[in-house]
Design a protein around this motif. Structure first.
Motif, PDB file in Angstrom:
ATOM      1  N   LEU A   1     -40.764  -6.431  42.486  1.00  6.33           N
ATOM      2  CA  LEU A   1     -39.394  -6.116  42.881  1.00  6.33           C
ATOM      3  C   LEU A   1     -39.080  -4.642  42.660  1.00  6.33           C
ATOM      4  N   SER A   2     -39.499  -4.115  41.506  1.00  6.50           N
ATOM      5  CA  SER A   2     -39.162  -2.729  41.187  1.00  6.50           C
ATOM      6  C   SER A   2     -40.159  -2.139  40.200  1.00  6.50           C
ATOM      7  N   ASN A   3     -40.176  -0.799  40.149  1.00  8.11           N
ATOM      8  CA  ASN A   3     -41.036  -0.082  39.202  1.00  8.11           C
ATOM      9  C   ASN A   3     -40.304   0.276  37.920  1.00  8.11           C
ATOM     10  N   ALA A   4     -39.052   0.644  38.013  1.00  2.00           N
ATOM     11  CA  ALA A   4     -38.299   1.064  36.836  1.00  2.00           C
ATOM     12  C   ALA A   4     -36.937   0.389  36.830  1.00  2.00           C
ATOM     13  N   PRO A   5     -36.740  -0.660  36.071  1.00  2.24           N
ATOM     14  CA  PRO A   5     -37.754  -1.280  35.219  1.00  2.24           C
ATOM     15  C   PRO A   5     -38.737  -2.094  36.046  1.00  2.24           C
ATOM     16  N   PHE A   6     -39.934  -2.278  35.510  1.00  2.59           N
ATOM     17  CA  PHE A   6     -40.948  -3.076  36.183  1.00  2.59           C
ATOM     18  C   PHE A   6     -40.486  -4.515  36.226  1.00  2.59           C
ATOM     19  N   GLU A   7     -40.391  -5.067  37.441  1.00  2.13           N
ATOM     20  CA  GLU A   7     -40.022  -6.468  37.627  1.00  2.13           C
ATOM     21  C   GLU A   7     -40.919  -7.067  38.689  1.00  2.13           C
ATOM     22  N   MET A   8     -41.419  -8.246  38.407  1.00  2.00           N
ATOM     23  CA  MET A   8     -42.320  -8.942  39.308  1.00  2.00           C
ATOM     24  C   MET A   8     -41.825 -10.377  39.448  1.00  2.00           C
ATOM     25  N   ILE A   9     -41.974 -10.948  40.638  1.00  2.26           N
ATOM     26  CA  ILE A   9     -41.669 -12.367  40.836  1.00  2.26           C
ATOM     27  C   ILE A   9     -42.986 -13.125  40.786  1.00  2.26           C
ATOM     28  N   ASP A  10     -43.043 -14.129  39.926  1.00  4.02           N
ATOM     29  CA  ASP A  10     -44.205 -15.019  39.887  1.00  4.02           C
ATOM     30  C   ASP A  10     -43.802 -16.270  40.658  1.00  4.02           C
ATOM     31  N   ALA A  11     -44.336 -16.413  41.864  1.00  3.06           N
ATOM     32  CA  ALA A  11     -44.022 -17.563  42.713  1.00  3.06           C
ATOM     33  C   ALA A  11     -45.137 -18.592  42.668  1.00  3.06           C
TER      34      ALA A  11
END
Length: 99
Positions: A87-97
């Motif tokens: 989703l983003s680098n700062a802050p680092f956000e990831m979706i685990d699907a």
């Protein structure tokens, strides 16, 4: 990537007339799931023209941070069906699907 927050029908002053409830009303673009041309897997394809900025469909998963992502990447290493989307680098956000 754009994220959306929807109204809750029981609290929104517009009630059933609210136009900000696309997930809940399942107002999606017409789509079909089919094999990719290069036969590398399956894809979701629009069956109609989709203008820029149009809501297509929700993407579901758990939002995790960098530490969680690194841990799950190792944990899922032997599994076949996993998918992460950043989703983003700062802050680092990831979706685990994956689940």
């Amino acid at each position: 990537l754009q994220t959306f927050v929807e109204c809750t029908p029981c609290v929104c002053p517009c009630g059933d007339a609210c136009t900000n409830q696309r997930f809940q009303k399942q107002e999606y673009v017409a789509m079909e799931c089919k094999r990719t041309v290069d036969k590398r897997g399956w894809g979701l394809f629009a069956k109609e023209f989709v203008p820029k900025g149009t809501f297509v469909i929700e993407y579901m998963g758990e939002v995790i941070n960098k530490k969680g992502y690194e841990r799950r990447k190792k944990e899922y290493a032997q599994e076949f069906n996993t998918y992460f989307m950043q989703l983003s680098n700062a802050p680092f956000e990831m979706i685990d699907a994956s689940r």
